[in-house]
Design a protein around this motif. Structure first.
Motif, PDB file in Angstrom:
ATOM      1  N   ASP A   1       0.833  -1.191   0.000  1.00  0.00           N
ATOM      2  CA  ASP A   1       0.000   0.000   0.000  1.00  0.00           C
ATOM      3  C   ASP A   1       0.875   1.251   0.000  1.00  0.00           C
ATOM      4  OD1 ASP A   1      -2.291  -1.519   0.044  1.00  0.00           O
ATOM      5  OD2 ASP A   1      -2.435  -1.525   2.240  1.00  0.00           O
ATOM      6  N   ILE A   2       0.329   2.344  -0.484  1.00  0.00           N
ATOM      7  CA  ILE A   2       1.071   3.597  -0.552  1.00  0.00           C
ATOM      8  C   ILE A   2       1.529   4.026   0.841  1.00  0.00           C
ATOM      9  CG2 ILE A   2       0.932   6.049  -1.149  1.00  0.00           C
ATOM     10  CD1 ILE A   2      -1.109   5.315  -3.277  1.00  0.00           C
ATOM     11  N   GLY A   3       2.838   4.295   0.945  1.00  0.00           N
ATOM     12  CA  GLY A   3       3.413   4.721   2.209  1.00  0.00           C
ATOM     13  C   GLY A   3       3.774   3.589   3.146  1.00  0.00           C
ATOM     14  N   LYS A   4       3.577   2.333   2.734  1.00  0.00           N
ATOM     15  CA  LYS A   4       3.882   1.183   3.594  1.00  0.00           C
ATOM     16  C   LYS A   4       4.915   0.249   2.964  1.00  0.00           C
ATOM     17  CE  LYS A   4      -0.585   1.104   5.968  1.00  0.00           C
ATOM     18  NZ  LYS A   4      -1.737   0.260   6.390  1.00  0.00           N
ATOM     19  N   GLU A   5       5.877   0.837   2.231  1.00  0.00           N
ATOM     20  CA  GLU A   5       6.880   0.007   1.570  1.00  0.00           C
ATOM     21  C   GLU A   5       7.792  -0.716   2.554  1.00  0.00           C
ATOM     22  OE1 GLU A   5       8.252   4.339   1.604  1.00  0.00           O
ATOM     23  OE2 GLU A   5       6.432   3.194   1.146  1.00  0.00           O
ATOM     24  N   ASN A   6       7.874  -0.235   3.810  1.00  0.00           N
ATOM     25  CA  ASN A   6       8.715  -0.874   4.818  1.00  0.00           C
ATOM     26  C   ASN A   6       7.916  -1.766   5.773  1.00  0.00           C
ATOM     27  OD1 ASN A   6      11.093   0.436   3.885  1.00  0.00           O
ATOM     28  ND2 ASN A   6      10.526   2.294   5.013  1.00  0.00           N
ATOM     29  N   ASP A   7       6.631  -1.905   5.512  1.00  0.00           N
ATOM     30  CA  ASP A   7       5.763  -2.729   6.355  1.00  0.00           C
ATOM     31  C   ASP A   7       5.770  -4.164   5.807  1.00  0.00           C
ATOM     32  OD1 ASP A   7       3.755  -3.989   7.767  1.00  0.00           O
ATOM     33  OD2 ASP A   7       2.422  -2.248   7.751  1.00  0.00           O
ATOM     34  N   ILE A   8       6.442  -5.070   6.500  1.00  0.00           N
ATOM     35  CA  ILE A   8       6.584  -6.449   6.029  1.00  0.00           C
ATOM     36  C   ILE A   8       5.232  -7.150   5.956  1.00  0.00           C
ATOM     37  CG2 ILE A   8       7.589  -8.706   6.541  1.00  0.00           C
ATOM     38  CD1 ILE A   8       9.950  -7.297   7.804  1.00  0.00           C
ATOM     39  N   LEU A   9       4.402  -6.964   6.961  1.00  0.00           N
ATOM     40  CA  LEU A   9       3.088  -7.611   6.966  1.00  0.00           C
ATOM     41  C   LEU A   9       2.235  -7.147   5.793  1.00  0.00           C
ATOM     42  CD1 LEU A   9       2.184  -7.567  10.773  1.00  0.00           C
ATOM     43  CD2 LEU A   9       3.013  -9.500   9.395  1.00  0.00           C
ATOM     44  N   ASN A  10       2.350  -5.867   5.452  1.00  0.00           N
ATOM     45  CA  ASN A  10       1.592  -5.339   4.318  1.00  0.00           C
ATOM     46  C   ASN A  10       2.076  -5.973   3.017  1.00  0.00           C
ATOM     47  OD1 ASN A  10       1.268  -2.929   2.087  1.00  0.00           O
ATOM     48  ND2 ASN A  10      -0.416  -2.952   3.567  1.00  0.00           N
ATOM     49  N   ARG A  11       3.370  -6.142   2.888  1.00  0.00           N
ATOM     50  CA  ARG A  11       3.920  -6.792   1.687  1.00  0.00           C
ATOM     51  C   ARG A  11       3.473  -8.245   1.599  1.00  0.00           C
ATOM     52  NH1 ARG A  11       8.282  -4.788  -1.277  1.00  0.00           N
ATOM     53  NH2 ARG A  11       8.917  -2.670  -0.742  1.00  0.00           N
ATOM     54  N   ILE A  12       3.464  -8.925   2.750  1.00  0.00           N
ATOM     55  CA  ILE A  12       3.035 -10.328   2.768  1.00  0.00           C
ATOM     56  C   ILE A  12       1.582 -10.454   2.332  1.00  0.00           C
ATOM     57  CG2 ILE A  12       2.551 -12.291   4.286  1.00  0.00           C
ATOM     58  CD1 ILE A  12       5.030 -11.532   5.892  1.00  0.00           C
ATOM     59  N   SER A  13       0.739  -9.531   2.797  1.00  0.00           N
ATOM     60  CA  SER A  13      -0.687  -9.579   2.430  1.00  0.00           C
ATOM     61  C   SER A  13      -0.879  -9.432   0.921  1.00  0.00           C
ATOM     62  CB  SER A  13      -1.462  -8.485   3.173  1.00  0.00           C
ATOM     63  OG  SER A  13      -1.076  -7.185   2.719  1.00  0.00           O
ATOM     64  N   HIS A  14      -0.002  -8.667   0.257  1.00  0.00           N
ATOM     65  CA  HIS A  14      -0.095  -8.503  -1.200  1.00  0.00           C
ATOM     66  C   HIS A  14       0.434  -9.729  -1.946  1.00  0.00           C
ATOM     67  CE1 HIS A  14      -0.761  -4.255  -0.213  1.00  0.00           C
ATOM     68  NE2 HIS A  14      -1.175  -4.094  -1.451  1.00  0.00           N
ATOM     69  N   LEU A  15       1.217 -10.553  -1.261  1.00  0.00           N
ATOM     70  CA  LEU A  15       1.789 -11.742  -1.908  1.00  0.00           C
ATOM     71  C   LEU A  15       0.883 -12.964  -1.807  1.00  0.00           C
ATOM     72  CD1 LEU A  15       5.543 -11.562  -0.805  1.00  0.00           C
ATOM     73  CD2 LEU A  15       4.723 -11.619  -3.164  1.00  0.00           C
ATOM     74  N   ILE A  16      -0.037 -12.963  -0.858  1.00  0.00           N
ATOM     75  CA  ILE A  16      -0.810 -14.175  -0.564  1.00  0.00           C
ATOM     76  C   ILE A  16      -1.596 -14.674  -1.775  1.00  0.00           C
ATOM     77  CG2 ILE A  16      -2.741 -15.100   0.782  1.00  0.00           C
ATOM     78  CD1 ILE A  16      -1.763 -13.442   3.145  1.00  0.00           C
ATOM     79  N   LEU A  17      -2.376 -13.815  -2.404  1.00  0.00           N
ATOM     80  CA  LEU A  17      -3.205 -14.264  -3.530  1.00  0.00           C
ATOM     81  C   LEU A  17      -2.374 -14.691  -4.742  1.00  0.00           C
ATOM     82  CD1 LEU A  17      -6.288 -11.842  -3.439  1.00  0.00           C
ATOM     83  CD2 LEU A  17      -6.050 -14.143  -2.503  1.00  0.00           C
ATOM     84  N   PRO A  18      -1.391 -13.896  -5.197  1.00  0.00           N
ATOM     85  CA  PRO A  18      -0.568 -14.372  -6.327  1.00  0.00           C
ATOM     86  C   PRO A  18       0.164 -15.681  -6.025  1.00  0.00           C
ATOM     87  CG  PRO A  18      -0.232 -12.025  -5.969  1.00  0.00           C
ATOM     88  CD  PRO A  18      -1.036 -12.522  -4.817  1.00  0.00           C
ATOM     89  N   LEU A  19       0.695 -15.795  -4.805  1.00  0.00           N
ATOM     90  CA  LEU A  19       1.372 -17.031  -4.420  1.00  0.00           C
ATOM     91  C   LEU A  19       0.424 -18.222  -4.468  1.00  0.00           C
ATOM     92  CD1 LEU A  19       3.664 -16.107  -1.376  1.00  0.00           C
ATOM     93  CD2 LEU A  19       4.375 -17.223  -3.475  1.00  0.00           C
ATOM     94  N   THR A  20      -0.773 -18.029  -3.930  1.00  0.00           N
ATOM     95  CA  THR A  20      -1.754 -19.118  -3.887  1.00  0.00           C
ATOM     96  C   THR A  20      -2.089 -19.620  -5.285  1.00  0.00           C
ATOM     97  OG1 THR A  20      -2.730 -18.195  -1.870  1.00  0.00           O
ATOM     98  CG2 THR A  20      -4.067 -19.755  -3.122  1.00  0.00           C
ATOM     99  N   VAL A  21      -2.290 -18.697  -6.219  1.00  0.00           N
ATOM    100  CA  VAL A  21      -2.659 -19.089  -7.585  1.00  0.00           C
ATOM    101  C   VAL A  21      -1.549 -19.894  -8.246  1.00  0.00           C
ATOM    102  CG1 VAL A  21      -3.239 -18.233  -9.879  1.00  0.00           C
ATOM    103  CG2 VAL A  21      -4.207 -17.122  -7.868  1.00  0.00           C
ATOM    104  N   ILE A  22      -0.315 -19.426  -8.131  1.00  0.00           N
ATOM    105  CA  ILE A  22       0.801 -20.115  -8.794  1.00  0.00           C
ATOM    106  C   ILE A  22       1.056 -21.473  -8.166  1.00  0.00           C
ATOM    107  CG2 ILE A  22       3.223 -19.961  -9.461  1.00  0.00           C
ATOM    108  CD1 ILE A  22       3.002 -16.941  -9.285  1.00  0.00           C
TER     109      ILE A  22
END
Length: 322
Positions: free
Chosen positions: A172-193
């Motif tokens: 999310d904008i302004g949360k580039e250093n938030d690890i949990l936020n990055r993980i949440s964005h990875l969950i769906l793409p990871l699941t599909v692949i």
């Protein structure tokens, strides 16, 4: 062995050269206006003098073979050109997107490897039982469903209806250093692949383990009083591990291709989305840079796979020399 390796390296270099020539010609001959990348929607309003000057500056009025020769010459020097759309060197554009793809594909490779072994072993340990039938049929069914369809369903359920997970971006904008936020964005793409590849690998592990359990040395292990789970972990799993590693390396190109499609669907800013975007807007330098980098990675993975295969089974080396 060295002769075999050199032969494979020559074949890899030839493959990369053919790939570069094919992509260059096809992309330049495809219909569309490359100046859209430069001027955007305002390309229709520019004067004929400005258009001609822009075409000349980009060397688009030169013969294709001449343009290809210049691109090869510059690429050898490490100069991949200047992106029409991003108005910056291609290398810099790729460097901002490549880490996201490496993270996504790397995690997918690790998760697929671990989960396929887990599901395969559980199915083999319970051959013919309910859990075996559930694992094999569910994973096979998910393997047969197109990845884009699964992506849309997951977005509809978890992003639109439940609002639990984001459907695009890497953070999310302004949360580039938030690890949990990055993980949440990875969950769906990871699941599909992972879902798209898990069925094939887990069934491969299951069948290989069951084949090994029929060998004579397993009878000796059982005579020593070892349980079925102990036998599988100590003997068949170790024996088939090289085959699993080779299969994963051989399928690396499929994993990357699936990852690129998922990146585009989820607007994940990786190398895949970059290639789709550059093809759409006819950003030739960026398209060539992205495709060639991907091609080199796939060719190197294939080369490593061939070498590993020949080390494990010398018969494959003899076939490769013929």
């Amino acid at each position: 062995m060295m002769k075999f390796i050199f032969k494979k390296i020559r074949e890899s270099i030839l493959t990369i050269i053919i790939l570069s020539f094919g992509v260059f010609m096809i992309s330049h001959l495809a219909p569309g206006d490359p100046l859209v990348s430069v001027y955007g929607s305002g390309v229709e309003r520019i004067s004929s003098e400005v258009r001609e000057q822009a075409i000349e500056d980009l060397a688009l009025n030169k013969p294709l073979m001449y343009q290809y020769g210049i691109w090869v010459k510059n690429s050898i020097k490490g100069d991949l050109g200047y992106s029409y759309k991003y108005k910056m060197p291609v290398k810099d554009v790729i460097n901002t997107h490549l880490p996201n793809t490496v993270l996504l594909i790397g995690l997918c490779l690790i998760l697929t490897f671990i989960l396929s072994i887990m599901f395969g072993l559980v199915a083999a340990l319970n051959e013919g039982k309910l859990i075996d039938r559930v694992i094999t049929r569910c994973t096979t069914l998910l393997y047969c469903i197109p990845g884009f369809w699964i992506s849309l369903i997951l977005i509809l359920v978890f992003s639109v209806n439940l609002r639990m997970l984001p459907s695009s971006g890497v953070y999310d904008i302004g949360k580039e250093n938030d690890i949990l936020n990055r993980i949440s964005h990875l969950i769906l793409p990871l699941t599909v692949i992972v879902i798209g590849h898990l069925g094939y690998y887990s069934n491969f592990v299951r069948n290989k383990v069951l084949e090994e359990l029929k060998e004579d040395y397993i009878l000796l292990a059982r005579a020593k009083g070892l349980s079925k789970s102990q036998i599988i972990v100590r003997h068949p799993l170790k024996k088939i591990m090289p085959s699993i590693i080779i299969l994963m390396s051989l399928s690396f190109s499929h994993l990357i291709a699936g990852g690129f499609v998922v990146e585009y669907i989820f607007s994940y800013p990786g190398l895949g989305q970059l290639i789709f975007e550059s093809a759409k807007y006819h950003d030739y330098p960026l398209l060539m840079g992205g495709v060639m980098l991907t091609g080199i990675i796939v060719v190197l993975a294939s080369l490593v796979s061939d070498i590993l295969s020949s080390l494990i089974d010398p018969r494959l080396k003899e076939r490769g020399m013929n």
